[in-house]
Scaffold this motif. Structure first.
Motif, PDB file in Angstrom:
ATOM      1  N   ASN A 127       0.814  -1.223   0.000  1.00 18.49           N
ATOM      2  CA  ASN A 127       0.000   0.000   0.000  1.00 18.49           C
ATOM      3  C   ASN A 127       0.841   1.264   0.000  1.00 18.49           C
ATOM      4  OD1 ASN A 127      -2.393  -1.422  -0.005  1.00 18.49           O
ATOM      5  ND2 ASN A 127      -2.431  -1.582   2.219  1.00 18.49           N
ATOM      6  N   LYS A 128       2.151   1.115  -0.020  1.00 11.70           N
ATOM      7  CA  LYS A 128       3.026   2.282  -0.017  1.00 11.70           C
ATOM      8  C   LYS A 128       3.200   2.795  -1.445  1.00 11.70           C
ATOM      9  CE  LYS A 128       4.336   2.055   4.320  1.00 11.70           C
ATOM     10  NZ  LYS A 128       4.246   3.083   5.287  1.00 11.70           N
ATOM     11  N   LYS A 129       3.147   4.090  -1.569  1.00 11.07           N
ATOM     12  CA  LYS A 129       3.413   4.706  -2.858  1.00 11.07           C
ATOM     13  C   LYS A 129       4.793   5.322  -2.805  1.00 11.07           C
ATOM     14  CE  LYS A 129      -1.323   5.822  -4.088  1.00 11.07           C
ATOM     15  NZ  LYS A 129      -2.250   6.903  -4.409  1.00 11.07           N
ATOM     16  N   LEU A 130       5.482   5.249  -3.916  1.00 11.59           N
ATOM     17  CA  LEU A 130       6.823   5.813  -3.973  1.00 11.59           C
ATOM     18  C   LEU A 130       6.762   7.338  -3.911  1.00 11.59           C
ATOM     19  CD1 LEU A 130       9.807   5.174  -4.266  1.00 11.59           C
ATOM     20  CD2 LEU A 130       9.513   5.244  -6.733  1.00 11.59           C
ATOM     21  N   PHE A 131       5.825   7.912  -4.649  1.00 15.54           N
ATOM     22  CA  PHE A 131       5.652   9.365  -4.658  1.00 15.54           C
ATOM     23  C   PHE A 131       4.228   9.674  -4.224  1.00 15.54           C
ATOM     24  CE2 PHE A 131       8.782   8.503  -8.032  1.00 15.54           C
ATOM     25  CZ  PHE A 131       9.864   9.153  -7.465  1.00 15.54           C
ATOM     26  N   LYS A 132       4.094  10.308  -3.070  1.00  9.16           N
ATOM     27  CA  LYS A 132       2.777  10.636  -2.546  1.00  9.16           C
ATOM     28  C   LYS A 132       2.227  11.877  -3.242  1.00  9.16           C
ATOM     29  CE  LYS A 132       3.637   8.698   1.971  1.00  9.16           C
ATOM     30  NZ  LYS A 132       3.676   8.933   3.409  1.00  9.16           N
ATOM     31  N   LYS A 133       0.942  12.091  -3.085  1.00  8.45           N
ATOM     32  CA  LYS A 133       0.279  13.240  -3.691  1.00  8.45           C
ATOM     33  C   LYS A 133       0.856  14.550  -3.151  1.00  8.45           C
ATOM     34  CE  LYS A 133      -3.040  15.225  -6.068  1.00  8.45           C
ATOM     35  NZ  LYS A 133      -2.727  15.601  -7.419  1.00  8.45           N
ATOM     36  N   SER A 134       1.161  14.581  -1.864  1.00  8.45           N
ATOM     37  CA  SER A 134       1.714  15.817  -1.293  1.00  8.45           C
ATOM     38  C   SER A 134       3.078  16.136  -1.909  1.00  8.45           C
ATOM     39  CB  SER A 134       1.849  15.679   0.230  1.00  8.45           C
ATOM     40  OG  SER A 134       2.723  14.625   0.553  1.00  8.45           O
ATOM     41  N   TRP A 135       3.875  15.112  -2.195  1.00  8.66           N
ATOM     42  CA  TRP A 135       5.173  15.332  -2.835  1.00  8.66           C
ATOM     43  C   TRP A 135       4.976  15.907  -4.231  1.00  8.66           C
ATOM     44  CZ3 TRP A 135       7.400  13.400  -7.286  1.00  8.66           C
ATOM     45  CH2 TRP A 135       8.756  13.678  -7.464  1.00  8.66           C
ATOM     46  N   GLU A 136       4.013  15.351  -4.986  1.00  7.11           N
ATOM     47  CA  GLU A 136       3.747  15.848  -6.334  1.00  7.11           C
ATOM     48  C   GLU A 136       3.304  17.308  -6.297  1.00  7.11           C
ATOM     49  OE1 GLU A 136       0.841  13.255  -8.040  1.00  7.11           O
ATOM     50  OE2 GLU A 136       2.237  11.591  -8.228  1.00  7.11           O
ATOM     51  N   ASP A 137       2.422  17.644  -5.348  1.00 11.03           N
ATOM     52  CA  ASP A 137       1.963  19.034  -5.232  1.00 11.03           C
ATOM     53  C   ASP A 137       3.105  19.974  -4.879  1.00 11.03           C
ATOM     54  OD1 ASP A 137      -0.571  18.162  -5.817  1.00 11.03           O
ATOM     55  OD2 ASP A 137      -1.211  18.044  -3.715  1.00 11.03           O
ATOM     56  N   ARG A 138       3.968  19.565  -3.964  1.00 13.94           N
ATOM     57  CA  ARG A 138       5.096  20.394  -3.551  1.00 13.94           C
ATOM     58  C   ARG A 138       6.064  20.632  -4.708  1.00 13.94           C
ATOM     59  NH1 ARG A 138       6.515  17.447   0.597  1.00 13.94           N
ATOM     60  NH2 ARG A 138       8.232  16.405  -0.447  1.00 13.94           N
ATOM     61  N   LYS A 139       6.349  19.580  -5.481  1.00 13.27           N
ATOM     62  CA  LYS A 139       7.253  19.719  -6.620  1.00 13.27           C
ATOM     63  C   LYS A 139       6.641  20.611  -7.701  1.00 13.27           C
ATOM     64  CE  LYS A 139      10.975  17.682  -5.617  1.00 13.27           C
ATOM     65  NZ  LYS A 139      12.214  18.423  -5.544  1.00 13.27           N
ATOM     66  N   THR A 140       5.356  20.494  -7.920  1.00  8.93           N
ATOM     67  CA  THR A 140       4.674  21.338  -8.901  1.00  8.93           C
ATOM     68  C   THR A 140       4.796  22.805  -8.502  1.00  8.93           C
ATOM     69  OG1 THR A 140       3.109  19.554  -9.336  1.00  8.93           O
ATOM     70  CG2 THR A 140       2.484  21.751 -10.083  1.00  8.93           C
ATOM     71  N   GLU A 141       4.580  23.087  -7.221  1.00  4.83           N
ATOM     72  CA  GLU A 141       4.721  24.469  -6.754  1.00  4.83           C
ATOM     73  C   GLU A 141       6.154  24.975  -6.909  1.00  4.83           C
ATOM     74  OE1 GLU A 141       3.231  24.893  -2.791  1.00  4.83           O
ATOM     75  OE2 GLU A 141       1.323  23.936  -3.305  1.00  4.83           O
ATOM     76  N   GLU A 142       7.135  24.105  -6.645  1.00 12.08           N
ATOM     77  CA  GLU A 142       8.534  24.511  -6.807  1.00 12.08           C
ATOM     78  C   GLU A 142       8.845  24.852  -8.257  1.00 12.08           C
ATOM     79  OE1 GLU A 142      11.305  21.698  -5.259  1.00 12.08           O
ATOM     80  OE2 GLU A 142      10.367  21.664  -3.282  1.00 12.08           O
ATOM     81  N   PHE A 143       8.348  24.059  -9.178  1.00 12.25           N
ATOM     82  CA  PHE A 143       8.605  24.331 -10.586  1.00 12.25           C
ATOM     83  C   PHE A 143       7.910  25.596 -11.047  1.00 12.25           C
ATOM     84  CE2 PHE A 143       9.534  19.628 -11.013  1.00 12.25           C
ATOM     85  CZ  PHE A 143      10.895  19.828 -11.170  1.00 12.25           C
TER      86      PHE A 143
END
Length: 104
Positions: free
Chosen positions: A76-92
């Protein structure tokens, strides 16, 4: 402590136990593979091909089992969580703004 909290505690302890057993299994696997690879290096004699094929078979089979064990423990573990994706999107997006203001 309510019955639901007890059930959550039991599930959490069971999960920690499963992860601990996986790491013990992984450690034993790494030690055994290192020894088997060393055995491949030093083997000599008339039964060299048999020993090499047996060692390679053990390494391949145990690798498959350790992968299956890891997938069952961390299913049930995801390598990249939704919060990580959102944070990276904001950084870009911030980087894009910086690039635009820098050249203007």
């Amino acid at each position: 402590m309510t019955n639901e909290e007890k059930q959550q505690l039991i599930r959490a302890k069971n999960k920690v136990r499963r992860i601990k057993l996986f790491y013990i299994h992984l450690t034993c696997y790494l030690i055994a593979v290192a020894l088997l690879l060393y055995n491949l290096y030093i083997v000599a004699g008339p039964y060299k091909n048999n020993i090499i094929s047996l060692n390679l078979s053990v390494i391949v089979a145990w690798t498959v089992f350790i992968i299956i064990h890891g997938l069952n423990v961390f299913k049930n573990k995801k390598l990249f969580k939704k919060s990580w994706e959102d944070r990276k999107t904001e950084e870009f997006l911030k980087d894009k703004e910086k690039e635009t203001t820098f050249w203007e």
